[in-house]
Write a protein that holds these residues in place. Sequence first.
Motif, PDB file in Angstrom:
ATOM      1  N   ARG A 103       0.725   4.277  -2.807  1.00  3.44           N
ATOM      2  CA  ARG A 103       0.664   5.431  -2.390  1.00  3.44           C
ATOM      3  C   ARG A 103       1.422   6.299  -3.628  1.00  3.44           C
ATOM      4  N   MET A 160      -3.760   1.250   5.497  1.00  2.00           N
ATOM      5  CA  MET A 160      -3.674   2.999   5.146  1.00  2.00           C
ATOM      6  C   MET A 160      -3.844   3.888   6.153  1.00  2.00           C
ATOM      7  N   LEU A 168       1.098  -1.842   0.138  1.00  3.57           N
ATOM      8  CA  LEU A 168       0.192   0.081  -0.107  1.00  3.57           C
ATOM      9  C   LEU A 168       0.854   1.236  -0.136  1.00  3.57           C
TER      10      LEU A 168
END
Lengths: 304, 337
Positions: free
Chosen positions: A233, A260, A229
Amino acid sequence: MKLALGPILYYWERETTFSFYDEIAASPVDIVYLGETVCSRRHTLRTEDWLEIADKLAAAGKEVVLSSQALIESESDLMTLRRIVSNGKFMVEANDMGAVHLLAAAKLPFVAGPHINTYNPQTLALLADLGAKRWVMPVEMSRDALVHMQAARPAGMETEVFAYGRLPLAFSARCFTARHHNLPKDDCQFRCMDYKNGLTLNTREGQPFLALNGTQTQSASVYNLIGELDAMRETGVDVARVSPQAFFTAKILKLFREVMDNRLPAQSAMQQMTKLMPAQACDGYWHGRPGIEQSYLAAAEDAA
Amino acid sequence: MSPKASLELVCPAGNLPALKIAVDNGADCVYMGFKDNTNARAFPGLNFDPASAREGVRYAHSKGARVLLALNTFPQSEKWERWQAAVDNAVEFGIDAVILADPGLMGYAAKNYPNLRLHLSVQGSATNYEAINFYHEHFGIRRAVIPRVLSLAQVEQVVKNTPVEIELFGFGGLCVMVEGRCALSSYATGESPNTCGVCSPAKAVRWEQTPKGLESRLNGILLDRYGKDENAGYPTLCKGRFEVNNETYYAIEEPTSLNTLEMLPEMIAMGIAAIKIEGRQRSPAYVEQVTKVWRSAIDAAKRAPDSYAVNPAWMAQLNKVAEGQQNTLGAYHRPWK
């Protein structure tokens, strides 16, 4: 980054589907994709039912997107597609160029789904001109290829990555679940309902390889990018997609949300997930490797 | 001339000898690819360099045949220029039409070469007329090749609702999955038709004689195991034997060839523009045999559609070169599904 729930790829009982979305309404997901994307013979929910669920989810604050079927063959498939396109309320995820055609002609914004072959910036720019507001990366695309796409991304275009679930790898007109039961597709007796996470296909030495889901063929392993993740990003990914499974979907969503939001280390989430996944994990595609491979925490597992 | 009378035979040319043989035996068109991954048969030792491409075009044109170029993989973003250059070269070499799958590349071709004839590749996965008409409206495609998943009735529905010519596969290896929508090969090996122009690539194949039999593996994954009396074919991923619920069988598809000879009059009657023969990776001998038979069959069906019957000698000749020595009507015939 936003969290999305993809359309249910399996065929579940009507009540199961309704109660599934009751649970989703209360889960920490931002976007929910709805509808039958695999087989037009599946009918426990009609378009009106999907719209009813869509209203409920919208009332619970979710962004709702209606997904179109990936393989559109018949006139009745096209009729369903036209109904979805002209729903008047919710954005549509186009999963074939027939849907793109209708949506662009109606000047409606849309999501270019994972089954649109968006492999280069030129195609992405074309989709943007036609009204696409978000695109879902093809499942076989790597992070490195995505970096190139992101560098040339049109203004206002969101990028979504299929980040969890058995991978939808192929579509056919043939139903492999019916074939397994020696039934013709036209009289399939809806046997796919017996396999709520798909029917695992093993090699002759017992290695789980693929999963049969009616006319769709999936990976047996569960694609899981929860460990990626941060990398997503950094690459400017806007949305991570979780694909529904028969059990623990809300728990999977919660773990994604916590990672997240930096409330849980990815490694802990991954360890908790081993008990929640219907099969072992894979992440090869993201690393530009054969999709079946798993690298995240693989060394740790080997040591254990 | 009405489209019904002009059904064309489109034959595979993996190299210059195959191209010449196809033309000499009655192909109306041949299709070929360049020597790189811009086409879906990016196999070692196959395809055309610039010199052989020019010679192929010259030879075909001198005999009244046309040359189509398959540029039907999806340009990978960092190597876009390779696909763009392939379109430029096609024009320079005098290719009659390019067969494209990628919308971005189609945009480039339509904008820069408005007179270049565009065909939508089977890899473009257009299975309904709305999809085909999309490519027509935006890029002016003249022909679409339909994935091998529609029934003949569904094909007819497409033909009735589009100005675009429709080309169907008539013979050869059978893709069970919708072309352009199958990532099984990259799941196992990292390379797929969409991204690399290969399926179950030879470099990932291993054969091994074991006490249990001859085993074929793709990147280590066991695709099949053959007994002493069994023929071992090329290990295409979807044509292996697998175990589902403790039953071992061809879970996806048997090793079999598509053969639609018997449907030829119906295809002509519904206005199909062209029949495509699969097999750019096959030998010139295959191309010769198949071209001869299909030329005879198409001529017979055009001449006397009502009394047309499949000549047993044609079937015998085709069976000799068919994959797996078995035939199927595939999805054109509904019960296959």
